[in-house]
Design an enzyme around this catalytic site. Structure first.
Site, PDB file in Angstrom:
ATOM      1  N   ARG A  26      -2.975   5.033   5.116  1.00 53.28           N
ATOM      2  CA  ARG A  26      -3.767   5.411   3.955  1.00 53.28           C
ATOM      3  C   ARG A  26      -4.809   6.416   4.418  1.00 53.28           C
ATOM      4  O   ARG A  26      -5.340   6.305   5.522  1.00 53.28           O
ATOM      5  CB  ARG A  26      -4.470   4.185   3.337  1.00 53.28           C
ATOM      6  CG  ARG A  26      -3.552   3.243   2.563  1.00 53.28           C
ATOM      7  CD  ARG A  26      -3.056   3.878   1.265  1.00 53.28           C
ATOM      8  NE  ARG A  26      -2.211   2.997   0.487  1.00 53.28           N
ATOM      9  CZ  ARG A  26      -0.875   2.990   0.517  1.00 53.28           C
ATOM     10  NH1 ARG A  26      -0.223   3.811   1.320  1.00 53.28           N
ATOM     11  NH2 ARG A  26      -0.192   2.169  -0.257  1.00 53.28           N
TER      12      ARG A  26
ATOM     13  N   GLU B 104      -6.034  11.676  -3.359  1.00 53.04           N
ATOM     14  CA  GLU B 104      -4.657  12.119  -3.558  1.00 53.04           C
ATOM     15  C   GLU B 104      -4.467  12.364  -5.046  1.00 53.04           C
ATOM     16  O   GLU B 104      -4.826  11.495  -5.832  1.00 53.04           O
ATOM     17  CB  GLU B 104      -3.670  11.056  -3.082  1.00 53.04           C
ATOM     18  CG  GLU B 104      -3.581  10.968  -1.581  1.00 53.04           C
ATOM     19  CD  GLU B 104      -2.682   9.841  -1.104  1.00 53.04           C
ATOM     20  OE1 GLU B 104      -2.069   9.166  -1.955  1.00 53.04           O
ATOM     21  OE2 GLU B 104      -2.599   9.621   0.103  1.00 53.04           O
TER      22      GLU B 104
ATOM     23  N   HIS C  28       1.963  12.262   0.223  1.00 49.15           N
ATOM     24  CA  HIS C  28       2.210  10.814   0.276  1.00 49.15           C
ATOM     25  C   HIS C  28       3.658  10.504  -0.153  1.00 49.15           C
ATOM     26  O   HIS C  28       3.888   9.909  -1.213  1.00 49.15           O
ATOM     27  CB  HIS C  28       1.199  10.063  -0.610  1.00 49.15           C
ATOM     28  CG  HIS C  28       1.090   8.598  -0.286  1.00 49.15           C
ATOM     29  ND1 HIS C  28      -0.065   7.905  -0.440  1.00 49.15           N
ATOM     30  CD2 HIS C  28       1.999   7.699   0.153  1.00 49.15           C
ATOM     31  CE1 HIS C  28       0.127   6.628  -0.107  1.00 49.15           C
ATOM     32  NE2 HIS C  28       1.387   6.489   0.256  1.00 49.15           N
TER      33      HIS C  28
END
Ligand SMILES: O=CC(=O)O
Length: 324
Positions: free
Chosen positions: A241, A270, A289
Site C-alpha cells: 500500500r 490513488e 495499482h
C-alpha cells in the site's frame, strides 16, 4: 461464476476502485457496495454487463450514510487489503466483511517481479527510446543492472512475499527477508535468510520489495531514515500500500540519489494526481495499482466474492470472513 451471481439475493460486494464506480441506487435489485479506494475498479469493468443486470451498485460512502435500508447483507471486498473498510462500524450493523485471499498471490507477486525487472533493465525507457529514436547509439544512461545474482530483500514474508521469493529463487537471487515472525519452512524452501532487524536487510539489498499489509504499525515503515540505510545503487519496489512508504521522503531520496530508483504499484493518493512530484522523476516507474488486475485473477476473485456472499446469505460461515 455467472450461475452463482444469478443466485445472489442481497449481497453487498465491495469493489475497491481507484475511481468511483457507483452508478445507480435501486434497492429493488440486489446491491453491490462499491468502494472508492484501492485497485479493483477493474473487476467491475470486466463483469459490468452481468453486474449491472443483477445488482445495484452502492458506493461505500453511501453505505456509510444510509445503512438503514440494508439488512441481511455482506460486504465482500475484491482483494486482500481491507484497510479502506471500517470493519468495526460495518460489523456494528450486523454485516460481515469478507475478502479474497490466496487467489491474488501469484498475480501480485508477478507485478512485483515485473517492476523489479523493468526498473533494473530500464524497460520503460527502452520502449520510449525505440519509439522516438532512429538508428542512434544508446546513451550510457540506458544501461541497466542485473537482477540475476543480486540480493533481494523482501519486507513481509506472508503469502505474497513467499510467492515473490519463489520467483526470485528461479532468478538466482540471494534472498533476505524481514517479517514479524521467522518463517523457517518458507526460508528453507527458497533458501532465504531471515533478518530479524530490518536495518540489516536495507543495508545489504540491491532490491527492497515491500509486501506488508497496511496497519498502524506499518504506516510509513519506510521513511527518510530507512531510505538512507539503503545502498545508493538499490531500488525500492512497493506492491503493498502506498502509505507504507513516506512518499515525501521517497521523492527527496530519489532526487538526491540516496537510492537508485523506485518502482511502485501503489501510491497515495490513488490515482496519483497528474503532475505529482513523484511522476516528474526520471528514476521512478509508477503503475495504477494493478497487482491483481488480470483476467484470470479477476475471475477467481469474483468467484470467491460470490462464494462468500452466498455462504453468509445462506446462514453459513463464509470461508474468508475478516475479523478485527
Ligand atoms: O491490492 C490488492 C489487494 O488488496 O488484494
Amino acid at each position: 461464476m455467472f450461475h452463482l451471481i444469478h443466485r445472489l439475493k442481497t449481497p453487498l460486494l465491495s469493489f475497491g476502485g481507484t475511481r468511483t464506480i457507483s452508478q445507480r441506487i435501486n434497492m429493488e435489485k440486489p446491491c453491490i457496495l462499491a468502494t472508492t479506494f484501492g485497485a479493483h475498479g477493474g473487476i467491475y469493468k470486466c463483469f459490468a454487463p452481468v453486474v449491472e443486470k443483477h445488482f445495484t451498485i452502492i458506493p461505500y460512502e453511501t453505505f456509510l450514510l444510509d445503512q438503514k435500508n440494508l439488512s441481511e447483507q455482506v460486504v465482500v471486498n475484491g482483494g486482500v487489503g481491507v484497510n479502506h473498510l471500517d470493519i468495526p462500524m460495518i460489523n456494528s450493523f450486523g454485516v460481515k466483511v469478507c475478502n479474497t485471499p490466496h487467489v491474488v498471490d501469484n498475480a501480485t507477486a508477478d507485478i512485483g517481479m515485473g517492476l523489479m525487472l523493468a526498473s533494473a533493465r530500464k524497460i520503460v525507457e527502452g520502449h520510449h527510446y525505440t519509439l522516438t529514436h532512429n538508428n542512434e547509439d544508446l546513451p550510457e544512461s540506458s544501461m541497466g543492472m542485473d537482477v540475476s545474482g543480486a540480493t533481494l530483500g523482501i519486507i513481509g514474508m506472508g503469502r505474497i512475499g513467499y510467492k515473490v521469493a519463489r520467483r526470485a529463487q528461479a532468478f538466482d537471487m540471494k534472498i533476505l527477508y524481514h517479517n514479524r515472525n521467522r518463517r523457517k519452512e518458507e526460508e528453507r524452501a527458497v533458501g532465504a535468510m531471515y533478518c530479524a532487524n530490518m536495518e540489516d536487510l536495507l543495508q545489504q539489498s540491491d532490491f527492497v520489495m515491500v509486501v506488508v499489509n497496511l496497519s498502524p504499525a506499518t504506516q510509513k515503515l519506510i521513511g527518510a531514515k530507512e531510505l538512507a540505510m539503503m545502498k545508493p545503487t538499490s531500488t525500492l519496489i512497493n506492491i503493498s500500500r502506498g502509505l507504507v512508504v513516506d512518499q515525501d521522503a521517497l521523492v527527496e531520496a530519489l532526487l538526491k540519489k540516496v537510492i537508485r530508483a523506485a518502482a511502485l504499484d501503489v501510491t497515495y493518493p490513488e490515482p496519483l494526481p497528474i503532475g505529482h512530484p513523484l511522476a516528474a522523476l526520471p528514476n521512478v516507474i509508477i503503475l495504477p495499482h494493478i497487482g491483481t488486475h488480470s483476467v484470470e485473477t479477476t475471475q477467481l476473485m469474483v468467484e470467491k466474492m460470490v462464494t462468500n456472499a452466498l455462504a453468509v446469505l445462506g446462514g453459513n460461515h463464509p470461508p474468508d470472513e475478516v475479523k478485527v
